[in-house]
Write a protein that holds these residues in place. Structure first.
Motif, PDB file in Angstrom:
ATOM      1  N   THR A 107      -6.378  -7.847   1.412  1.00  0.00           N
ATOM      2  CA  THR A 107      -6.282  -6.596   0.667  1.00  0.00           C
ATOM      3  C   THR A 107      -6.801  -6.855  -0.744  1.00  0.00           C
ATOM      4  O   THR A 107      -6.245  -7.671  -1.473  1.00  0.00           O
ATOM      5  CB  THR A 107      -4.818  -6.102   0.591  1.00  0.00           C
ATOM      6  OG1 THR A 107      -4.293  -5.970   1.914  1.00  0.00           O
ATOM      7  CG2 THR A 107      -4.746  -4.759  -0.117  1.00  0.00           C
ATOM      8  N   SER A 146      -4.348   2.748  -7.050  1.00  0.00           N
ATOM      9  CA  SER A 146      -5.151   3.551  -6.135  1.00  0.00           C
ATOM     10  C   SER A 146      -5.622   4.813  -6.841  1.00  0.00           C
ATOM     11  O   SER A 146      -4.837   5.510  -7.487  1.00  0.00           O
ATOM     12  CB  SER A 146      -4.322   3.926  -4.903  1.00  0.00           C
ATOM     13  OG  SER A 146      -4.983   4.894  -4.129  1.00  0.00           O
ATOM     14  N   GLY A 158      -2.798   4.324  -2.028  1.00  0.00           N
ATOM     15  CA  GLY A 158      -2.019   3.142  -2.368  1.00  0.00           C
ATOM     16  C   GLY A 158      -1.119   3.444  -3.546  1.00  0.00           C
ATOM     17  O   GLY A 158      -0.905   4.610  -3.900  1.00  0.00           O
ATOM     18  N   LEU A 162       0.808  -1.224   0.000  1.00  0.00           N
ATOM     19  CA  LEU A 162       0.000   0.000   0.000  1.00  0.00           C
ATOM     20  C   LEU A 162       0.839   1.270   0.000  1.00  0.00           C
ATOM     21  O   LEU A 162       0.405   2.296  -0.511  1.00  0.00           O
ATOM     22  CB  LEU A 162      -0.940   0.018   1.218  1.00  0.00           C
ATOM     23  CG  LEU A 162      -2.027  -1.045   1.250  1.00  0.00           C
ATOM     24  CD1 LEU A 162      -2.828  -0.958   2.544  1.00  0.00           C
ATOM     25  CD2 LEU A 162      -2.955  -0.904   0.051  1.00  0.00           C
TER      26      LEU A 162
END
Length: 226
Positions: free
Chosen positions: A194, A200, A215, A161
């Motif tokens: 996840t 992201s 992310g 992330l």
């Protein structure tokens, strides 16, 4: 004595009242004696591709990932180290986070500095790393979603992330499923899951797409076809 703020006569129902009203309406035909365990676990979910069509599922996964602005690469197992090295070189990666359990062979041809996570890397070290390379637990073709569960070669959630670039390896067909229900059936709900669908991204107040907020800004997915 009732709780909560009083409502005047003729007042509009609150959002809470509307939600509970819809729930009661939806459950109106459910027998009062029915228990959760009485409901069959197996349901007839519709899928776009049959589970026994691995080629179709792989093509569908690539299409969905591309729609989410991920970059997709396909190779055979023997080509995996060279493809990983090529992707990292193209991204200009010099430092790469390597989760515990990641096969050493995957990075055998990459000219990079490898950063292990034992002891755990600091948040700053994760942020300053150029890339992270991980495997996955399962990939969902119909939604273009890759799921990590913290298993070998995946690491803790922060590793996938925080770095700006994530290269994820998916082994087909063993890690490929058609639908979300099929993926859930494979996963252990108590593990740190996840779910990744593309890089992201979010939108600001003017609906301008902004990537890399929650992310990785860049997601490369390597589909390894057995």
């Amino acid at each position: 004595m009732s709780s909560g703020a009083p409502t005047g006569q003729g007042a509009s129902p609150s959002g809470r009242d509307l939600v509970f009203g819809r729930i009661r309406a939806a459950l109106g035909d459910v027998p009062r004696q029915e228990r959760p365990e009485d409901v069959p676990v197996t349901r007839g979910y519709r899928t776009a591709h049959a589970p026994d069509d691995p080629a179709g599922l792989l093509d569908l996964l690539q299409d969905r990932l591309t729609e989410y602005r991920a970059t997709v690469h396909r190779c055979r197992p023997a080509e995996l180290p060279g493809t990983v090295a090529s992707v990292l070189a193209r991204r200009g990666a010099r430092t790469v986070i390597v989760p515990e359990g990641l096969p050493a062979r995957w990075l055998a041809e990459a000219s990079v500095e490898r950063l292990g996570d034992t002891p755990p890397l600091s948040p700053r070290a994760c942020e300053e790393a150029d890339s992270v390379v991980t495997g996955c637990a399962v990939a969902v073709a119909e939604t273009g979603t890759i799921v990590l569960d913290g298993g070998p070669g995946q690491g803790r959630r922060a590793l996938s992330l925080v770095p700006d670039h994530h290269l994820c390896v998916v082994r087909a067909p063993e890690q490929l499923v058609a639908s979300v229900p099929a993926a859930v059936a494979r996963l252990v709900p108590t593990r740190p899951l996840t779910w990744i669908s593309g890089p992201s991204a979010t939108s600001d107040i003017e609906l301008e797409r902004v990537e890399g907020v929650h992310g990785p800004r860049t997601l490369d997915v390597l589909l390894v076809e057995a």
